[in-house]
Each structure stands twice: as structure tokens, then as C-alpha cells.
Design an enzyme around this catalytic site. Structure first.
Site, PDB file in Angstrom:
ATOM      1  CD  GLU A  70     -12.894  21.177  33.099  1.00 56.52           C
ATOM      2  OE1 GLU A  70     -13.533  22.103  32.759  1.00 56.52           O
ATOM      3  OE2 GLU A  70     -12.125  20.596  32.791  1.00 56.52           O
TER       4      GLU A  70
ATOM      5  CD  GLU B 234     -15.276  27.350  26.244  1.00 55.04           C
ATOM      6  OE1 GLU B 234     -14.137  27.062  26.941  1.00 55.04           O
ATOM      7  OE2 GLU B 234     -16.312  26.511  26.055  1.00 55.04           O
TER       8      GLU B 234
ATOM      9  CE  LYS C 225     -15.718   9.927  22.934  1.00 58.35           C
ATOM     10  NZ  LYS C 225     -14.890  10.835  21.843  1.00 58.35           N
TER      11      LYS C 225
ATOM     12  CB  CYS D 265     -12.360  24.604  29.940  1.00 59.15           C
ATOM     13  SG  CYS D 265     -11.292  24.010  31.098  1.00 59.15           S
TER      14      CYS D 265
END
Length: 520
Positions: free
Chosen positions: A288, A419, A212, A322
């Protein structure tokens, strides 16, 4: 996510990403600012399909906010079709299962060849759909895509089991077998590279894939699907579905016939996928996820290097990494100088048209992320952080944000804990090595960290004490297909890249056979 320092030398961009070599302007071909869109449907069984629902969604150019094209919107029904195709391709005795491991490597290398052939087109398409500077798309992302696929092509015939000296008259050995149908959900910040990170180890070990792709950036992944067919992979081995997380992504993570799911994205969605695995068929999971990575600058560090590296650690890829170095800890005695030089560097950062070779920073990915970042900037100002530069919108259209630097940031502020995923740098002061180690680890995340110092004892002490999956010393964002990447704590489960990732895509089977007599 990739080490890439832009030095302001005439006509030269220096790019370091597990390789070190100069790229002259001549080495990067001119972009096609209006690349043709060849594929916008769902790829199942080496064929193109409309969505079962016939729905589509728009793919948006983040530099303008304009629609590039409509893309087929896959959901549960399309995932079901793809899983059936993948199961057929994985049947015992199928062409894919009977293929020599070395021939799997040949196919992966052939795919790398085709990507290399179409590198300029793919880089242009990536920049159009994602907004990252074309120079980076071509010289960093595509470079590492090809390197990753070639690395795993080499592993295809080198993963094997052992013979075991079991007691008695028996012959015992292990087989490293493919897991089966692997669901893979990739993000929008590095679309081509994350596709390679997922496909490489999965295909090298003989699995089949239902992928996806992010709704924000489906176009390059779909073009690569056409190259997978051209390379000669059997039908059903790789199936690619554009669609939304709550529909297509959820269908993959909860599917009873998907044997493993690999996801790169937010920690929040990682929790959902882990739960879906547990409540369905206990499929294998690798995640992850997010990070709030500390970048620690000691007073003995080379100041010029530390400033440039810290700038790169945060601002590369529009801050949409990230593992961005998003908590910059600076020792008290050099704090003021470091802040002044960081402000100067941020103000000089070139923001603009991502197809312009001089551009360092393009737009954020979409309106949602754009507004989220602006809200974090507002939060920082409300909580008392000192806005030193930037903090606003950088263009009258598209999703551009000024490079932003905050000083006097405290650990309890929202911008120091959450974040942001954007071009917002937070600089914090520390006094002692013990203090900064404790503060650096005081986070739910543990994806990456960095230390800048000339003192090898400090470097060793900190690299052992930091609770993170990757620690860089006097560098940042150095990646190579050979070295594993993944997180501690809420930053993930398992590892990608390197030999370690092969374990995530294999099952170990023990076979024990009675023999008339065993001899040493």
C-alpha cells in the site's frame, strides 16, 4: 486517512469514519501529556530483548524535537531470531496451528478489549510520539483500531474452502490455509491503525507475524505487544521489532524463511521490497504505497461542503496521508470563489500543541519530513505557482508548518506531480469533464480520488473512468474495516481491509481423494 470533520460548535467535535456520531468534549478524557514509557525493547517469543547489537536509537517528540527515550535498534540478527520464533509457533501441531478458529477470534477480541481498556493511555502515547492531535488519536485512530480488530475477530471462523464436483470417483475439496510467517512493515503516519490493519487479517487466518515498526513511532506498537501477550496469544505468534528500513526492513523482505511481506509506505521503498521478494524466495507481497490523489469539484457541487471536504482531504493528519486529496481540480466557473473560501478556511486552521483540545494540526513527523515539505513549498514558488497563504514555519520549536495553499498550479509543476505528504494544498482549474478525467488519470499513482457533484450521471461517469482503487463521491476519507483499500498502478499491489484482505493471507490447497463410488 480517516474521515473526520471538525465543526466549530462549542464543545463538540464531529468525527465521521465509517461511523457517524458526535463526541462531546466530555467523551474524550483529558490526555496524559507525559505518559510513562513502559516498553522500549524488542518483542520476540512473548519476551523483551535488547538488540543483539546492543544498539539503540532515540524516539523524538515532534512537537518539541526532544528525545522521549531510547529504543532498541533491531537489525538482521534480531529479524533472524524473530523468524525462528515465528516458525516454531507455526509448526504443524503447535498450539497455534491446533487452536480452534473461533478461539483465534476470541483472542483477537480480547486484544481489542485490552486496547479499549488502555485507550486514553495509548492515545496520549500516540500523540507524544507522532504529534497528531490527541482528540484525533483518541476518537478516530483508537476507535478504528478497535473496530478493525473486532471485524477480523468475526472472520476467524468464517474463511473456508469448497467441495468441488470433479469428474470421476473422487472427492475434491479446497482448504484455505495460512501463508505462514508474515513479515509486516508499517509506517509512522498512523502507527496504531496500520498495526491493526496488518495484524487483523493475518491473525484471523492463522498466520504468524514478524513486524517491523517505524523508527519514528515505535512506542505504541511496543505497548500493544505487551497487550498481545496479556491477551493470551502463544509465544512467537507475534514478534515486533523497532528498527530502520535499510537494516531490519530489508532483512524481512529478503529473508528466505519469510513467506509473505506486507508493506505500507513510499512507492520508492515498495519497488525495493518487490525486488527483494523476487530475488529471494518469491514471497507473496502486498504493498500500500503513495498517491497523488485527484479531488474534483464540479460547478454544481455544494460549495460549503466541497470547500470543507477539500480542506479536510488535504490537511487531515498534518497532510501525512497516502490518499490525501493533493490535486484539487476546480471547475473554471467556481474557481475564484472556491479559492477564496479555501484560503479563509486554511487561515482559520488551528496549529499548535497536539494535546490542546482546540488544535486541528500538530507537527510534522520529524526534521527530515519538515525540511522536505519546506523544499516543496520553495519549488512551487520557483515554478510560478501562486502562494495564497502559509508557506512558512509555524512555531519556534518542533516541526510545525503553516497550512499552505497554492493557486494557479499547472500539471507539470513538481508540486502537482510528486507526493508532498504535508499541509500543502494545490488548486487547479479545469473546463470540461473530459479534460479533468484525462488530467486526473495522468499520474503514475492510483490510490484514491474524489468527485463532488449533485449530478448522478457525472458521479457515475467519473467513478468508472478514474483509475484509482477508491473513489469517494461527495465525501472524502470515509474508511471502514469492511471496505477494501489499495491502489492501482504505482500505488500498490493487493488490498487491505474487508473480506478481500483475507485472500492476501491465505493459500488455497486442493485435496482430491479416490473414493469407491461417487454419487450426486
Amino acid at each position: 486517512m480517516i474521515r473526520s470533520v471538525i465543526r466549530r460548535l462549542p464543545q463538540v467535535v464531529w468525527l465521521r469514519a465509517a461511523f457517524t456520531r458526535p463526541f462531546s468534549a466530555a467523551a474524550v478524557p483529558a490526555p496524559n501529556t507525559e505518559p510513562d514509557i513502559h516498553f522500549n525493547k524488542i518483542f520476540i517469543n512473548n519476551e523483551w530483548h535488547d538488540a543483539v547489537s546492543k544498539k539503540t536509537f532515540p524516539s523524538i517528540n515532534p512537537a518539541t524535537g526532544e528525545v522521549i527515550c531510547q529504543v532498541a535498534e533491531g537489525d538482521k540478527a534480531d529479524v533472524d531470531k524473530a523468524v525462528i520464533a515465528a516458525q516454531e509457533a507455526f509448526k504443524f501441531g503447535s498450539p497455534w496451528r491446533r487452536m480452534n478458529a473461533s478461539d483465534r477470534g476470541v483472542l483477537i477480541n480480547r486484544l481489542a478489549d485490552l486496547i479499549e481498556r488502555d485507550r486514553a493511555y495509548l492515545a496520549s502515547l500516540e500523540t507524544l510520539d507522532n504529534g497528531k492531535p490527541y482528540t484525533m488519536s483518541y476518537a478516530v485512530d483508537l476507535e478504528l483500531v478497535v473496530k478493525c480488530l473486532r471485524y477480523y475477530a468475526g472472520w476467524a471462523d468464517k474463511t473456508h474452502g469448497k467441495t468441488i464436483p470433479i469428474d470421476g470417483d473422487y472427492f475434491s475439496y479446497t482448504r484455505h490455509e495460512p501463508v505462514g510467517v508474515c513479515g509486516q512493515v508499517i509506517p509512522w503516519n498512523f502507527p496504531l491503525l496500520m498495526q491493526a490493519w496488518k495484524l487483523g487479517p493475518a491473525l484471523a487466518t492463522g498466520n504468524v507475524v514478524v513486524m517491523k515498526v517505524a523508527e519514528q513511532t515505535p512506542l505504541t506498537a511496543l505497548y500493544v505487544a505487551s497487550l498481545i501477550k496479556e491477551a493470551g496469544f502463544p509465544p512467537g505468534v507475534v514478534n515486533i521489532i523497532p528498527g530502520y528500513g535499510p537494516t531490519a526492513g530489508a532483512a524481512i523482505s529478503s529473508h528466505m524463511d519469510v513467506d509473505k511481506v506486507a508493506f505500507t509506505g513510499s512507492t520508492e521503498v515498495g519497488h525495493i521490497i518487490q525486488k527483494a521478494s523476487g530475488t529471494s524466495n518469491l514471497k507473496k507481497v502486498t504493498l500500500e504505497l503513495g498517491g497523488k490523489s485527484p479531488n474534483i469539484i464540479f460547478s454544481d457541487a455544494d460549495m460549503s461542503t466541497a470547500v470543507e471536504q477539500a480542506h479536510f482531504a488535504l490537511f487531515f493528519n498534518q497532510g501525512q496521508c497516502c490518499c490525501a486529496g493533493s490535486r484539487t481540480f476546480v471547475e473554471e466557473s467556481i474557481y475564484n470563489e472556491f479559492v477564496e473560501r479555501s484560503i479563509e478556511r486554511a487561515k482559520s486552521r488551528v496549529v499548535g500543541n497536539p494535546f490542546d483540545p482546540n488544535t486541528e494540526q500538530g507537527p510534522q513527523i520529524d526534521e527530515e519530513q519538515f525540511q522536505k515539505i519546506l523544499n516543496y513549498i520553495s519549488s512551487g514558488k520557483r515554478e510560478g505557482a501562486k502562494l495564497l497563504c502559509g508557506g512558512g514555519v509555524a512555531a519556534d520549536r518542533g516541526y510545525f508548518i503553516q497550512p499552505t495553499v497554492f493557486g494557479d498550479v499547472h500539471d507539470n509543476m513538481v508540486i502537482a506531480k510528486e507526493e508532498i505528504f504535508g499541509p500543502v494544498m494545490q488548486i487547479m482549474k479545469f473546463k470540461t469533464i473530459e479534460e479533468v478525467l484525462e488530467r486526473a488519470n495522468n499520474t503514475k499513482y492510483g490510490l484514491a480520488a474524489a468527485v463532488f457533484t449533485r449530478d448522478i450521471d457525472k458521479a457515475n461517469y467519473m467513478s468508472q473512468g478514474l483509475r484509482a482503487g477508491t473513489v469517494w463521491v461527495n465525501c472524502y476519507d470515509v474508511f471502514g474495516a469492511q471496505s477494501p483499500f489499495g491502489g492501482y498502478k504505482a500505488s500498490g499491489v493487493g488490498r487491505e481491509l474487508g473480506e478481500y484482505s483475507l485472500e492476501e493471507y491465505t493459500e488455497v490447497k486442493t485435496v482430491t481423494i479416490k473414493v469407491p463410488q461417487k454419487n450426486s
